[in-house]
Design a protein around this motif. Structure first.
Motif, PDB file in Angstrom:
ATOM      1  N   LEU A  93     -11.607  -7.280 -12.106  1.00 51.90           N
ATOM      2  CA  LEU A  93     -11.329  -6.704 -10.790  1.00 51.90           C
ATOM      3  C   LEU A  93     -11.071  -5.207 -10.897  1.00 51.90           C
ATOM      4  N   GLU A  94     -11.557  -4.487  -9.890  1.00 54.15           N
ATOM      5  CA  GLU A  94     -11.336  -3.044  -9.839  1.00 54.15           C
ATOM      6  C   GLU A  94      -9.853  -2.755  -9.600  1.00 54.15           C
ATOM      7  N   LYS A  95      -9.229  -1.987 -10.491  1.00 53.20           N
ATOM      8  CA  LYS A  95      -7.845  -1.562 -10.294  1.00 53.20           C
ATOM      9  C   LYS A  95      -7.846  -0.412  -9.294  1.00 53.20           C
ATOM     10  N   ILE A  96      -7.619  -0.724  -8.032  1.00 52.86           N
ATOM     11  CA  ILE A  96      -7.665   0.336  -7.038  1.00 52.86           C
ATOM     12  C   ILE A  96      -6.425   1.216  -7.177  1.00 52.86           C
ATOM     13  N   PRO A  97      -6.563   2.508  -6.920  1.00 51.99           N
ATOM     14  CA  PRO A  97      -5.400   3.393  -7.044  1.00 51.99           C
ATOM     15  C   PRO A  97      -4.379   3.117  -5.952  1.00 51.99           C
ATOM     16  N   ALA A  98      -3.166   3.602  -6.181  1.00 51.08           N
ATOM     17  CA  ALA A  98      -2.130   3.499  -5.153  1.00 51.08           C
ATOM     18  C   ALA A  98      -2.456   4.444  -4.010  1.00 51.08           C
ATOM     19  N   GLU A  99      -1.678   4.353  -2.929  1.00 51.63           N
ATOM     20  CA  GLU A  99      -1.946   5.182  -1.762  1.00 51.63           C
ATOM     21  C   GLU A  99      -1.786   6.666  -2.059  1.00 51.63           C
ATOM     22  N   ASP A 100      -1.016   7.012  -3.104  1.00 53.02           N
ATOM     23  CA  ASP A 100      -0.877   8.425  -3.480  1.00 53.02           C
ATOM     24  C   ASP A 100      -2.059   8.925  -4.304  1.00 53.02           C
ATOM     25  N   GLY A 101      -3.067   8.049  -4.498  1.00 53.85           N
ATOM     26  CA  GLY A 101      -4.277   8.446  -5.200  1.00 53.85           C
ATOM     27  C   GLY A 101      -4.222   8.292  -6.698  1.00 53.85           C
ATOM     28  N   LYS A 102      -3.088   7.893  -7.231  1.00 55.90           N
ATOM     29  CA  LYS A 102      -2.950   7.792  -8.681  1.00 55.90           C
ATOM     30  C   LYS A 102      -3.385   6.412  -9.163  1.00 55.90           C
ATOM     31  N   ALA A 103      -4.017   6.413 -10.337  1.00 53.14           N
ATOM     32  CA  ALA A 103      -4.566   5.186 -10.895  1.00 53.14           C
ATOM     33  C   ALA A 103      -3.484   4.363 -11.591  1.00 53.14           C
ATOM     34  N   ASN A 104      -3.844   3.130 -11.896  1.00 51.17           N
ATOM     35  CA  ASN A 104      -2.998   2.206 -12.649  1.00 51.17           C
ATOM     36  C   ASN A 104      -1.587   2.095 -12.084  1.00 51.17           C
ATOM     37  N   ASN A 110       1.993   0.604 -10.807  1.00 49.43           N
ATOM     38  CA  ASN A 110       2.932  -0.355 -11.361  1.00 49.43           C
ATOM     39  C   ASN A 110       2.668  -1.732 -10.747  1.00 49.43           C
ATOM     40  N   ALA A 111       2.283  -2.701 -11.594  1.00 43.10           N
ATOM     41  CA  ALA A 111       1.888  -4.014 -11.087  1.00 43.10           C
ATOM     42  C   ALA A 111       3.032  -4.728 -10.374  1.00 43.10           C
ATOM     43  N   ALA A 112       4.268  -4.491 -10.773  1.00 47.21           N
ATOM     44  CA  ALA A 112       5.398  -5.194 -10.166  1.00 47.21           C
ATOM     45  C   ALA A 112       5.466  -4.953  -8.675  1.00 47.21           C
ATOM     46  N   TYR A 113       5.065  -3.774  -8.225  1.00 50.49           N
ATOM     47  CA  TYR A 113       5.195  -3.402  -6.816  1.00 50.49           C
ATOM     48  C   TYR A 113       3.848  -3.190  -6.136  1.00 50.49           C
ATOM     49  N   HIS A 114       2.788  -3.771  -6.728  1.00 53.91           N
ATOM     50  CA  HIS A 114       1.451  -3.696  -6.137  1.00 53.91           C
ATOM     51  C   HIS A 114       0.792  -5.068  -6.299  1.00 53.91           C
ATOM     52  N   ARG A 115       0.960  -5.901  -5.258  1.00 56.55           N
ATOM     53  CA  ARG A 115       0.572  -7.305  -5.348  1.00 56.55           C
ATOM     54  C   ARG A 115      -0.744  -7.588  -4.614  1.00 56.55           C
ATOM     55  N   SER A 116      -1.258  -8.782  -4.811  1.00 57.19           N
ATOM     56  CA  SER A 116      -2.502  -9.237  -4.192  1.00 57.19           C
ATOM     57  C   SER A 116      -2.257 -10.613  -3.578  1.00 57.19           C
ATOM     58  N   VAL A 117      -3.069 -10.994  -2.585  1.00 61.60           N
ATOM     59  CA  VAL A 117      -2.919 -12.297  -1.930  1.00 61.60           C
ATOM     60  C   VAL A 117      -4.147 -13.158  -2.198  1.00 61.60           C
ATOM     61  N   ASP A 166       0.804  -1.225   0.000  1.00 57.95           N
ATOM     62  CA  ASP A 166       0.000   0.000   0.000  1.00 57.95           C
ATOM     63  C   ASP A 166       0.837   1.277   0.000  1.00 57.95           C
ATOM     64  N   PRO A 167       1.947   1.346   0.761  1.00 54.03           N
ATOM     65  CA  PRO A 167       2.688   2.622   0.784  1.00 54.03           C
ATOM     66  C   PRO A 167       3.390   2.981  -0.524  1.00 54.03           C
ATOM     67  N   ALA A 168       3.558   2.026  -1.429  1.00 54.78           N
ATOM     68  CA  ALA A 168       4.300   2.304  -2.661  1.00 54.78           C
ATOM     69  C   ALA A 168       3.513   3.237  -3.568  1.00 54.78           C
ATOM     70  N   PRO A 169       4.128   4.286  -4.089  1.00 50.45           N
ATOM     71  CA  PRO A 169       3.433   5.169  -5.036  1.00 50.45           C
ATOM     72  C   PRO A 169       3.119   4.433  -6.331  1.00 50.45           C
ATOM     73  N   ALA A 170       2.213   4.998  -7.117  1.00 46.87           N
ATOM     74  CA  ALA A 170       1.766   4.336  -8.336  1.00 46.87           C
ATOM     75  C   ALA A 170       2.917   4.043  -9.288  1.00 46.87           C
ATOM     76  N   ASN A 171       3.870   4.960  -9.378  1.00 47.72           N
ATOM     77  CA  ASN A 171       4.988   4.782 -10.311  1.00 47.72           C
ATOM     78  C   ASN A 171       6.227   4.231  -9.624  1.00 47.72           C
ATOM     79  N   SER A 172       6.036   3.512  -8.537  1.00 47.90           N
ATOM     80  CA  SER A 172       7.156   3.017  -7.746  1.00 47.90           C
ATOM     81  C   SER A 172       8.119   2.181  -8.588  1.00 47.90           C
ATOM     82  N   SER A 173       9.387   2.313  -8.287  1.00 47.60           N
ATOM     83  CA  SER A 173      10.409   1.496  -8.937  1.00 47.60           C
ATOM     84  C   SER A 173      11.049   0.540  -7.930  1.00 47.60           C
TER      85      SER A 173
END
Length: 749
Positions: free
Chosen positions: A314-325, A327-334, A58-65
């Protein structure tokens, strides 16, 4: 035998772990939380709950590297369908001496019944230990202060022992309560990761008081197989121990041993990179897993990227910074799925699903639940207010101007629910919760208009009346409505009513118990009971696909086939079982015969009465040739049975066999007079040479000859090499004069 997920008239079509008699609900939904970005799960269980812990992207921004992982989250379930999210249970941002908290392991100690977590200090700083009485916490360090088990830079009981990545710990307790922990990853000169030569994991034995470990117990968990990367994990099944790990090519491999400390022999791949129907749902990225047994079934929690990929709508929820879409590499699901073992103890490769596990008991609505208890969610967010030494306040935050709801599945309302109570804060007038069945726009059972508490930190209880909620309801939706988003905070909820539906036991299929001595036709297994608890199960299966071609009892989904001899149960796999109510006339010795067929060399089964085995594993002869599934043999063994009514269970212990019937004959080594179908090969200790008579279907004797056993007699008759056989066509009955065994043989001239 297979089951389809079809439910009619509360007579369940039970799949794998599904308790017969549950509600007529649809399947579960992966991932277990659709409003978080969660990763790196660990899994554990006790007699009541299955637990999953995760860290969070969750803390990772949308464009996280890179990863931004700071906290652990805790979940639990009683039924593998409805999960309670307890929010943050441990937060590195608020704990002194920890920089970050990544993939962690969890286990239940059978001695003190407490939960323990081993966690890494970020990406390699060391390994810590915490314990609690509940998944919600509070979690404390049994070592005291900020002391760690392992610390790369001093302050721990031991260092990282040259391992490249000092992280990804796991914890395991053996049946006697002895505890162990593992960790490791990466590659270094002294601890290499190579194909067929992996030496990157350590294991240690924990002290019984959980305040440290035996440094001298250090063991390198070496294993062959593909190059290892991280995520060592140990579990036990029967008498085997399993070491599984994430490979450099992003799969989960495993080995087996007879001791938790090894040595481990590589066996194969347990999990590929998560994919469904050939479509990768993990952005072809890293993998992580946690394994635990719960109520007789085995489950694995793992991460994927299906939310960030928008998989299956599935709904692509925004990152914690509010930005959509993001980066999938750093935004995982369980997600969680059930898995199975082969008869030799090796692990079957996991099938990843959209549905997740089947529900194993109905949901009791007459309890007080944390707000984020659900089987599916849409249009919601959550917030955890966590502090060291306290249980977090975890809140459901509806986006109430949009489609916003949680769903609870398989709910047993019993006679009727009369009311619903919710503890909530509301910063606006007109916020409300509608209780609906079937869908978010389905039948309205009641509406609770929330009290305006002036802000989202002051809570009040609101109660409202319910109508139409009775019996077992497939799905119940709590639908959130309001004129403004972010003006509601839900803390807890529950229903009031007259109690859950009492369970009813399984019953004989034809209304009365099957008499012994006599024949048990395998397709006539018991009818499942209904309700939660009690003796309601009457069959279990590993596969949700129905492969049968018979319309007999088609509403059950069991894999029934039409054969020349009638209906048989086919496609049996290890771990599956069927039950029958039987009435044994007299206590004594019996000879059990079973008509079986298999093309597999390792097919086998066993029988039990009222939970106690009455046979060892019985091997099924392997047939050869193109018609091997129609070439039935009889196998037999002697058993002792007590008079009275009992539950007989047939359990498959070796894959891929068909079975027609079981016949119990009074007496030890008693002959079997039950005729059998195509190509009989009786396994019986008959004389070296016996006399055989052949009859047509009218009972007229048409031939006599000698053979060593029924298998040879059948072969001789079918080949036409004995007098009288050359003119025979159609079905004949061959009878062994010595033991009375009869076989039905079909011949085409």
């Amino acid at each position: 035998m297979d089951y389809r997920n079809v439910w009619k008239r509360f007579s369940l079509k039970k799949t794998a772990c599904l308790v017969a008699g549950l509600a007529a609900f649809g399947l579960a939904d992966n991932p277990i939380s659709s409003y978080h970005y969660l990763a790196d799960p660990g899994a554990a269980s006790d007699d009541t709950y299955f637990y999953v812990i995760t860290d969070s992207d969750d803390p990772a921004p949308a464009n996280s590297s890179g990863y931004e992982i700071k906290a652990l989250y805790g979940f639990r379930t009683k039924d593998m369908k409805n999960w309670t999210d307890f929010g943050i249970i441990y937060d590195a941002r608020k704990v002194s001496g920890i920089d970050a908290i990544w993939a962690s392991g969890i286990a239940v100690n059978p001695k003190d019944h407490r939960l323990y977590i081993v966690f890494p200090d970020g990406g390699g700083g060391g390994i810590g230990l915490i314990g609690a009485d509940s998944i919600a916490g509070p979690w404390t360090n049994p070592l005291g202060g900020e002391k760690k088990l392992i610390n790369n830079w001093g302050g721990g009981i031991a260092d990282c022992d040259g391992i490249g990545w000092c992280f990804d710990p796991a914890i395991f307790f053996d049946d006697d309560g002895t505890g162990y922990f593992t960790f490791g990853g990466g590659d270094s000169d002294s601890r290499p990761a190579r194909d067929n030569n992996n030496d990157i994991f350590n294991i240690y034995k924990l002290n019984s008081d959980m305040k440290g470990f035996d440094v001298s117990s250090k063991t390198h968990l070496k294993i062959g197989g593909p190059k290892a990367m991280e995520a060592s994990y140990i579990h036990k099944y029967k008498n085997n121990y399993y070491l599984s790990y994430s490979t450099a090519d992003l799969r989960i491999a495993y080995g087996m041993a007879t001791s938790p400390m090894g040595p481990y022999t590589y066996k194969g791949i347990f999990m590929g990179n998560p994919n469904i129907g050939g479509q990768n749902i993990n952005a072809n990225n890293n993998n992580h897993h946690g394994i635990a047994e719960f109520k007789g079934h085995w489950y694995v929690a793992y991460h994927d990227r299906r939310i960030a990929n928008g998989y299956d709508g599935l709904e692509k929820i925004p990152a914690e910074d509010g930005k959509a879409n993001p980066n999938a590499a750093y935004h995982r699901s369980v997600s969680v799925d059930e898995f199975y073992y082969n008869s030799d103890g090796t692990m079957k490769e996991l099938t990843f699903t959209k549905e997740g596990p089947k529900q194993i008991e109905n949901f009791d609505p007459y309890d007080w639940y944390p707000a984020l208890t659900s089987s599916k969610q849409k249009g919601i967010r959550s917030r955890s207010n966590w502090a060291p030494g306290k249980v977090a306040e975890h809140l459901l935050l509806p986006l109430s101007t949009k489609e916003s709801w949680i769903r609870v599945s398989g709910v047993d309302f019993g006679t009727a629910a009369t009311g619903f109570t919710v503890q909530a804060a509301s910063a606006a007038d007109g916020n409300k919760i509608e209780i609906r069945t079937g869908s978010a726009t389905g039948t309205l059972a009641g509406t609770c208009t929330l009290k305006n508490t002036g802000n989202k930190s002051t809570f009040a209880e609101t109660s409202c009346e319910m109508t139409g909620l009775k019996g077992i309801v497939e799905s119940v939706f709590l639908v959130f409505k309001g004129s403004q988003d972010s003006t509601m905070a839900i803390k807890a909820w529950g229903f009031e009513g007259s109690g859950t539906t009492p369970p009813t036991p399984q019953t004989p299929f034809k209304g009365t118990a099957i008499t012994i001595p006599g024949t048990v036709q395998m397709e006539d297994f018991d009818v499942p009971g209904t309700g939660r608890g009690g003796d309601v199960e009457s069959f279990s299966d590993n596969d949700s696909e129905n492969r049968g071609d018979s319309d007999y009892r088609e509403d059950t989904g069991v894999d029934l086939y039409e054969k020349a001899t009638g209906v048989v149960v086919g496609y049996n796999q290890a771990g599956e079982w069927l039950e029958y109510t039987v009435n044994v006339k007299e206590t004594g010795d019996y000879t059990m015969y079973a008509a079986v067929a298999s093309a597999n060399a390792t097919s086998s089964f066993k029988l039990s009465i009222d939970g106690e085995d009455i046979t060892d594993e019985i091997s099924v002869p392997q047939n050869e040739g193109e018609d091997n599934w129609n070439d039935y043999s009889k196998v037999h063994t002697n058993v002792k049975l007590a008079a009275g009514q009992h539950i007989l269970r047939f359990t498959v212990t070796g894959d891929w066999m068909d079975i027609d019937y079981i016949n119990f004959v009074a007496g030890k080594d008693a002959p079997d007079m039950e005729p059998m179908g195509i190509a009989n090969k009786v396994k019986f200790n008959a004389a070296k040479v016996s006399n055989f008579d052949v009859f047509d279907l009218s009972g007229k004797k048409i031939a006599s000859f000698t053979a060593r056993d029924m298998a040879e007699a059948s072969k001789l008759w079918k080949s036409g090499s004995v007098k009288g056989a050359e003119k025979a066509s159609g079905v004949s009955l061959i009878r062994n004069r010595t033991n009375g065994v009869i076989a039905k043989v079909r011949v085409a001239r």
